[in-house]
Design a protein around this motif. Structure first.
Motif, PDB file in Angstrom:
ATOM      1  N   LEU A  59      51.473   8.760 -49.715  1.00  8.79           N
ATOM      2  CA  LEU A  59      52.066   7.738 -48.895  1.00  8.79           C
ATOM      3  C   LEU A  59      53.461   7.564 -50.506  1.00  8.79           C
ATOM      4  CD1 LEU A  59      51.686   5.281 -48.076  1.00  8.79           C
ATOM      5  CD2 LEU A  59      50.248   4.700 -50.354  1.00  8.79           C
ATOM      6  N   TRP A  60      53.479   7.831 -51.248  1.00  9.17           N
ATOM      7  CA  TRP A  60      55.209   7.826 -51.743  1.00  9.17           C
ATOM      8  C   TRP A  60      56.218   8.280 -51.947  1.00  9.17           C
ATOM      9  CZ3 TRP A  60      56.369   3.841 -55.068  1.00  9.17           C
ATOM     10  CH2 TRP A  60      54.870   3.406 -55.824  1.00  9.17           C
ATOM     11  N   LEU A  61      55.502   9.753 -50.860  1.00  8.09           N
ATOM     12  CA  LEU A  61      56.371  10.593 -50.032  1.00  8.09           C
ATOM     13  C   LEU A  61      57.253   9.845 -48.228  1.00  8.09           C
ATOM     14  CD1 LEU A  61      55.110  13.892 -50.695  1.00  8.09           C
ATOM     15  CD2 LEU A  61      57.315  12.682 -51.498  1.00  8.09           C
ATOM     16  N   ASP A  62      56.282   9.111 -48.188  1.00 13.89           N
ATOM     17  CA  ASP A  62      55.961   8.755 -46.561  1.00 13.89           C
ATOM     18  C   ASP A  62      56.669   8.013 -46.987  1.00 13.89           C
ATOM     19  OD1 ASP A  62      55.275  10.519 -44.897  1.00 13.89           O
ATOM     20  OD2 ASP A  62      53.620   8.940 -44.556  1.00 13.89           O
ATOM     21  N   LEU A  63      56.565   6.531 -48.064  1.00 15.04           N
ATOM     22  CA  LEU A  63      57.521   5.577 -47.647  1.00 15.04           C
ATOM     23  C   LEU A  63      58.550   5.815 -48.192  1.00 15.04           C
ATOM     24  CD1 LEU A  63      54.448   3.032 -49.618  1.00 15.04           C
ATOM     25  CD2 LEU A  63      55.402   3.269 -47.228  1.00 15.04           C
ATOM     26  N   LEU A  64      59.131   6.134 -49.803  1.00 13.70           N
ATOM     27  CA  LEU A  64      60.025   6.765 -49.610  1.00 13.70           C
ATOM     28  C   LEU A  64      61.400   7.072 -48.758  1.00 13.70           C
ATOM     29  CD1 LEU A  64      59.562   8.463 -53.193  1.00 13.70           C
ATOM     30  CD2 LEU A  64      61.112   6.705 -52.585  1.00 13.70           C
ATOM     31  N   GLY A  65      60.783   7.673 -47.710  1.00 13.76           N
ATOM     32  CA  GLY A  65      61.348   9.138 -46.627  1.00 13.76           C
ATOM     33  C   GLY A  65      61.418   7.732 -46.080  1.00 13.76           C
ATOM     34  N   THR A  66      61.072   6.294 -45.554  1.00 18.53           N
ATOM     35  CA  THR A  66      60.490   5.623 -44.514  1.00 18.53           C
ATOM     36  C   THR A  66      61.823   4.639 -45.343  1.00 18.53           C
ATOM     37  OG1 THR A  66      58.524   5.494 -44.230  1.00 18.53           O
ATOM     38  CG2 THR A  66      60.053   3.762 -43.086  1.00 18.53           C
ATOM     39  N   PHE A  67      61.926   4.089 -46.684  1.00 18.89           N
ATOM     40  CA  PHE A  67      63.134   4.387 -46.714  1.00 18.89           C
ATOM     41  C   PHE A  67      64.752   4.008 -46.427  1.00 18.89           C
ATOM     42  CE2 PHE A  67      65.623   1.660 -50.025  1.00 18.89           C
ATOM     43  CZ  PHE A  67      65.727   0.909 -49.344  1.00 18.89           C
ATOM     44  N   VAL A  68      64.726   5.814 -47.634  1.00 17.32           N
ATOM     45  CA  VAL A  68      66.006   6.280 -47.130  1.00 17.32           C
ATOM     46  C   VAL A  68      66.321   6.936 -46.171  1.00 17.32           C
ATOM     47  CG1 VAL A  68      67.160   8.449 -48.064  1.00 17.32           C
ATOM     48  CG2 VAL A  68      65.439   7.143 -49.383  1.00 17.32           C
ATOM     49  N   GLY A 112      69.386   4.943 -40.760  1.00 17.76           N
ATOM     50  CA  GLY A 112      69.833   4.435 -39.747  1.00 17.76           C
ATOM     51  C   GLY A 112      70.827   2.638 -39.817  1.00 17.76           C
ATOM     52  N   GLY A 113      70.548   2.066 -40.895  1.00 17.61           N
ATOM     53  CA  GLY A 113      71.295   1.319 -41.510  1.00 17.61           C
ATOM     54  C   GLY A 113      72.673   1.351 -41.221  1.00 17.61           C
ATOM     55  N   MET A 114      73.316   2.090 -41.965  1.00 17.77           N
ATOM     56  CA  MET A 114      74.163   2.269 -42.982  1.00 17.77           C
ATOM     57  C   MET A 114      75.360   3.340 -41.445  1.00 17.77           C
ATOM     58  SD  MET A 114      75.120   1.622 -45.849  1.00 17.77           S
ATOM     59  CE  MET A 114      76.697   2.380 -45.389  1.00 17.77           C
ATOM     60  N   LEU A 115      74.515   3.990 -40.552  1.00 25.10           N
ATOM     61  CA  LEU A 115      75.156   4.133 -39.345  1.00 25.10           C
ATOM     62  C   LEU A 115      75.887   3.120 -38.139  1.00 25.10           C
ATOM     63  CD1 LEU A 115      75.948   6.532 -37.864  1.00 25.10           C
ATOM     64  CD2 LEU A 115      73.681   7.101 -36.403  1.00 25.10           C
ATOM     65  N   ALA A 164      58.980  -1.362 -46.148  1.00 22.04           N
ATOM     66  CA  ALA A 164      60.149  -0.302 -46.273  1.00 22.04           C
ATOM     67  C   ALA A 164      61.056  -0.092 -45.147  1.00 22.04           C
ATOM     68  CB  ALA A 164      59.052   0.917 -47.306  1.00 22.04           C
ATOM     69  N   ALA A 165      60.843  -0.121 -44.398  1.00 20.29           N
ATOM     70  CA  ALA A 165      61.500  -0.036 -43.159  1.00 20.29           C
ATOM     71  C   ALA A 165      62.696  -1.081 -43.129  1.00 20.29           C
ATOM     72  CB  ALA A 165      61.199   0.514 -41.510  1.00 20.29           C
ATOM     73  N   LEU A 166      62.289  -2.665 -43.302  1.00 19.16           N
ATOM     74  CA  LEU A 166      63.083  -3.798 -42.939  1.00 19.16           C
ATOM     75  C   LEU A 166      63.464  -4.082 -44.107  1.00 19.16           C
ATOM     76  CD1 LEU A 166      59.835  -6.394 -40.866  1.00 19.16           C
ATOM     77  CD2 LEU A 166      62.123  -5.155 -39.788  1.00 19.16           C
ATOM     78  N   GLY A 167      62.956  -3.526 -44.784  1.00 15.35           N
ATOM     79  CA  GLY A 167      64.006  -3.508 -46.443  1.00 15.35           C
ATOM     80  C   GLY A 167      65.624  -2.833 -46.531  1.00 15.35           C
ATOM     81  N   SER A 168      64.985  -1.586 -45.518  1.00 15.71           N
ATOM     82  CA  SER A 168      66.452  -0.701 -45.640  1.00 15.71           C
ATOM     83  C   SER A 168      67.578  -1.869 -45.076  1.00 15.71           C
ATOM     84  CB  SER A 168      65.406   0.432 -45.052  1.00 15.71           C
ATOM     85  OG  SER A 168      65.587   0.556 -43.973  1.00 15.71           O
ATOM     86  N   ALA A 169      66.481  -2.765 -43.738  1.00 14.25           N
ATOM     87  CA  ALA A 169      67.454  -3.020 -42.864  1.00 14.25           C
ATOM     88  C   ALA A 169      68.498  -4.101 -43.791  1.00 14.25           C
ATOM     89  CB  ALA A 169      67.143  -3.449 -41.869  1.00 14.25           C
TER      90      ALA A 169
END
Length: 206
Positions: free
Chosen positions: A8-17, A22-25, A71-76
């Motif tokens: 789950l940690w790997l998934d959430l980190l991967g999701t955020f990164v 995507g947000g930076m692009l 995590a996804a919205l936080g990355s945005a």
């Protein structure tokens, strides 16, 4: 305090990164806040959803656990408000993409093994998890997906997944194996871009 599982940690980190890539692009393409959010969420969640659907793990974790969408919205949000700071990195989208690639290759392969898949299908599913989000992200901005371009991409995911399979076969510590897989995939991807490595091509017909 409950300790979250490694997967789950790997998934959430991967999701955020991946979401951040995507947000930076989207920022680089001068999209508005809605476009940034769409691109970040698509990049963050697509690979894991493809993996879970292939495994028959429904509903996918992205829908079953709200942490993924957070995590996804936080990355945005980070891309929207912090893009100037992140842009100070050299090639930020590529670096974030490489780290996300490693995280998802490892988590995808590890989850496949935990579902009882043999090593080879698990490796394939790890690669699918790793390249899925980036492929959707690139298609949404009308770019040829990186997995199909000259730069080594899927090979880096393959390396990360192979490390996981080898670690499982040798009964090595799961945490150290995961860290080694992420590092190997990300480093190989970054070095391949830096050195201009390319995957072999078919010879041209005359």
């Amino acid at each position: 305090m409950q300790v979250l599982p490694l997967g789950l940690w790997l998934d959430l980190l991967g999701t955020f990164v991946f979401g951040l890539s995507g947000g930076m692009l989207a920022v680089r393409r001068e999209l508005d806040v809605f476009g940034i959010t769409v691109l970040a969420v698509a990049a963050a969640l697509a690979g894991g959803m493809l993996r879970d659907i292939a495994l028959g793990a429904t509903p996918p974790a992205a829908f079953a656990d709200g942490c993924y969408l957070v995590a996804a919205l936080g990355s945005a949000l980070c891309a929207f408000f912090g893009h100037r700071l992140i842009a100070r990195l050299n090639k930020p989208v590529m670096i974030l993409d490489a780290i996300g690639l490693g995280l998802f290759a490892v988590s995808g392969c590890g989850k496949a093994l935990s579902f009882g898949l043999d090593p080879l299908p698990a490796v394939v599913l790890g690669i699918l998890t790793a390249v899925g989000g980036g492929t959707v992200r690139d298609v949404l901005v009308a770019e040829v997906p990186r997995v199909l371009r000259e730069e080594v991409y899927a090979l880096a995911a393959l390396l990360g997944a192979l490390v996981v399979v080898l670690g499982a076969a040798l009964d090595l510590n799961e945490g150290w194996t995961a860290a080694a897989g992420v590092a190997a995939a990300a480093a190989f991807r970054i070095v391949s871009v830096w050195r201009g490595w390319q995957a072999p091509r078919a010879p041209r017909s005359r």
